[in-house]
Motif scaffolding. Structure first.
Motif, short mmCIF file in Angstrom:
data_model
loop_
_atom_site.label_atom_id
_atom_site.label_comp_id
_atom_site.label_asym_id
_atom_site.label_seq_id
_atom_site.Cartn_x
_atom_site.Cartn_y
_atom_site.Cartn_z
N LYS A 105 -29.21 -6.11 -36.65
CA LYS A 105 -29.59 -6.27 -38.19
C LYS A 105 -28.33 -5.70 -38.92
O LYS A 105 -27.91 -6.03 -40.18
CB LYS A 105 -30.84 -5.60 -38.37
N LYS A 106 -27.82 -4.40 -38.56
CA LYS A 106 -26.90 -3.74 -38.98
C LYS A 106 -25.57 -4.53 -39.07
O LYS A 106 -24.74 -4.75 -40.04
CB LYS A 106 -26.55 -2.37 -38.47
N LYS A 107 -25.24 -5.21 -37.93
CA LYS A 107 -24.19 -6.09 -37.69
C LYS A 107 -24.18 -7.15 -38.88
O LYS A 107 -23.15 -7.60 -39.58
CB LYS A 107 -24.01 -6.66 -36.61
N LEU A 108 -25.36 -7.89 -39.07
CA LEU A 108 -25.64 -8.87 -39.98
C LEU A 108 -25.50 -8.31 -41.39
O LEU A 108 -24.73 -9.16 -42.02
CB LEU A 108 -26.90 -9.49 -39.72
N ASN A 109 -25.83 -7.40 -41.57
CA ASN A 109 -25.51 -6.75 -43.07
C ASN A 109 -24.35 -6.34 -43.36
O ASN A 109 -23.56 -6.59 -44.48
CB ASN A 109 -26.53 -5.29 -43.12
N ASP A 110 -23.41 -5.71 -42.32
CA ASP A 110 -22.06 -5.55 -42.37
C ASP A 110 -21.37 -6.85 -42.69
O ASP A 110 -20.42 -6.87 -43.61
CB ASP A 110 -21.47 -4.99 -41.07
N THR A 111 -21.64 -7.83 -41.92
CA THR A 111 -21.05 -9.29 -42.00
C THR A 111 -21.00 -9.79 -43.53
O THR A 111 -20.12 -10.30 -44.22
CB THR A 111 -21.44 -10.17 -40.90
N ILE A 112 -22.32 -9.80 -43.84
CA ILE A 112 -22.56 -10.33 -45.16
C ILE A 112 -22.04 -9.58 -46.28
O ILE A 112 -21.43 -10.17 -47.32
CB ILE A 112 -24.29 -10.35 -45.50
N SER A 113 -21.77 -8.21 -46.18
CA SER A 113 -21.33 -7.34 -47.22
C SER A 113 -19.84 -7.67 -47.22
O SER A 113 -19.30 -7.48 -48.48
CB SER A 113 -21.67 -5.82 -47.06
N LYS A 114 -19.35 -8.17 -46.32
CA LYS A 114 -17.58 -8.22 -46.13
C LYS A 114 -17.38 -9.68 -46.63
O LYS A 114 -16.05 -10.09 -46.36
CB LYS A 114 -17.30 -7.63 -44.85
N MET A 115 -18.44 -10.68 -46.67
CA MET A 115 -18.11 -12.15 -46.80
C MET A 115 -17.23 -12.23 -48.28
O MET A 115 -17.54 -11.42 -49.23
CB MET A 115 -19.37 -12.75 -46.92
N VAL B 213 -25.44 -6.76 -56.76
CA VAL B 213 -26.51 -7.35 -56.26
C VAL B 213 -26.33 -7.15 -54.81
O VAL B 213 -27.48 -6.91 -54.28
CB VAL B 213 -26.61 -8.57 -56.87
N ILE B 214 -25.48 -7.67 -54.24
CA ILE B 214 -25.25 -7.38 -52.42
C ILE B 214 -25.68 -5.85 -52.26
O ILE B 214 -26.54 -5.81 -51.30
CB ILE B 214 -23.92 -7.93 -52.03
N LYS B 215 -24.86 -5.04 -52.83
CA LYS B 215 -25.14 -3.50 -52.62
C LYS B 215 -26.63 -3.38 -52.75
O LYS B 215 -27.28 -2.38 -51.95
CB LYS B 215 -24.29 -2.76 -53.64
N GLU B 216 -27.37 -3.60 -53.82
CA GLU B 216 -28.52 -3.18 -54.23
C GLU B 216 -29.57 -3.96 -53.10
O GLU B 216 -30.68 -3.21 -52.78
CB GLU B 216 -28.96 -3.63 -55.84
N ILE B 217 -29.23 -5.22 -52.72
CA ILE B 217 -30.35 -5.80 -51.97
C ILE B 217 -30.17 -5.36 -50.41
O ILE B 217 -31.26 -5.17 -49.73
CB ILE B 217 -29.92 -7.38 -51.70
N LEU B 218 -29.03 -4.94 -50.28
CA LEU B 218 -28.80 -4.17 -48.91
C LEU B 218 -29.68 -2.64 -48.97
O LEU B 218 -30.14 -2.10 -47.84
CB LEU B 218 -27.40 -3.94 -48.69
N LYS B 219 -29.66 -2.17 -50.00
CA LYS B 219 -30.27 -0.97 -50.11
C LYS B 219 -31.85 -1.06 -49.97
O LYS B 219 -32.50 -0.21 -49.50
CB LYS B 219 -29.89 -0.15 -51.70
N LYS B 220 -32.27 -2.23 -50.65
CA LYS B 220 -33.82 -2.71 -50.67
C LYS B 220 -34.09 -2.83 -49.07
O LYS B 220 -35.28 -2.51 -48.69
CB LYS B 220 -34.17 -3.85 -51.47
N ALA B 221 -33.13 -3.54 -48.40
CA ALA B 221 -33.47 -3.73 -46.97
C ALA B 221 -33.52 -2.33 -46.07
O ALA B 221 -34.28 -2.40 -45.24
CB ALA B 221 -32.24 -4.57 -46.37
N GLN B 222 -32.72 -1.27 -46.52
CA GLN B 222 -32.97 -0.16 -45.92
C GLN B 222 -33.98 0.69 -46.29
O GLN B 222 -34.68 1.32 -45.44
CB GLN B 222 -31.62 0.75 -46.09
N GLU B 223 -34.37 0.46 -47.41
CA GLU B 223 -35.81 1.06 -47.87
C GLU B 223 -37.21 0.41 -47.08
O GLU B 223 -37.91 1.08 -46.54
CB GLU B 223 -35.96 0.65 -49.45
N ILE B 224 -37.04 -0.77 -46.65
CA ILE B 224 -38.05 -1.62 -45.95
C ILE B 224 -37.88 -0.87 -44.47
O ILE B 224 -38.79 -0.58 -43.72
CB ILE B 224 -37.60 -2.86 -46.11
N THR B 225 -36.74 -0.63 -43.88
CA THR B 225 -36.69 -0.09 -42.81
C THR B 225 -37.24 1.46 -42.64
O THR B 225 -37.97 1.64 -41.70
CB THR B 225 -34.98 0.08 -42.22
#
Length: 199
Positions: free
Chosen positions: A20-30, A83-95
């Motif tokens: 999951k972390k790898k996916l988030n990192d990949t998306i944030s670097k796209m 928006v990418i930063k905020e969505i990743l933040k929300k994903a972290q909140e769910i975790t």
């Protein structure tokens, strides 16, 4: 033998976390940030849809947050990167929510009821946390023992469930005065849980 099975489960969880972390990192670097936004929005929508079947409070909370965030994005108030930063933040909140249940010694099912009981602002001022946890566990167990296969179809079964829940809440003197809407949140969570357990 059992420790071996436990270790396997633990390793699998850690592996999924890394993925999951790898996916988030990949998306944030796209480079194509608009595509990244669409992917993240889809992933978050899937997570929220899971909550809609299990946790009434968190599903409302995250649905509202994502809707507000995407509205700001579509209206040009925030950039792709923001928006990418905020969505990743929300994903972290769910975790973190999953971890909150563990800290309280509650299962994910029990945590959903705990969230419903503690949703009203300042409600924890009226109760010790161990009282809320005891009520959570008793409520979950009561529903588990009394659920009926045809409860979704029969209004009498629904009415009986509501009566049992209200009786248990009264035993714990829940909710305090001026918190009338608290009951409806708990009842909604009970209905959601029972619907999905018998579906």
């Amino acid at each position: 033998m059992y420790s071996f099975l436990f270790n396997r489960k633990k390793k699998k969880k850690e592996k999924n976390k890394k993925k999951k972390k790898k996916l988030n990192d990949t998306i944030s670097k796209m480079k194509e940030k608009n595509i990244a936004v669409k992917i993240l929005k889809k992933l978050m929508a899937e997570q929220v849809s899971l909550y809609k079947r299990t946790n009434v409070v968190q599903s409302q909370k995250f649905s509202e947050k994502i809707a507000q965030l995407m509205n700001s994005y579509y209206n040009g108030l925030i950039t792709n990167e923001e928006v990418i930063k905020e969505i990743l933040k929300k994903a972290q909140e769910i975790t973190e929510l999953y971890n909150n249940g563990k800290k309280l010694g509650l299962t994910q099912k029990e945590l959903a009821f705990y969230d419903a009981l503690t949703k009203p602002e300042n409600i924890k001022d009226f109760y010790q946390n161990n009282e809320l946890i005891d009520l959570t566990r008793e409520l979950t167990e009561m529903l588990r023992k009394n659920r009926t296969i045809d409860w979704q179809k029969k209004e009498t079964a629904r009415a009986s469930m509501r009566k049992m829940v209200k009786h248990l809440l009264k035993k714990y003197k829940y909710p305090p005065e001026d918190y009338d809407t608290a009951n409806s949140t708990v009842i909604s969570q009970c209905e959601m849980w029972t619907d999905n357990m018998t579906a």
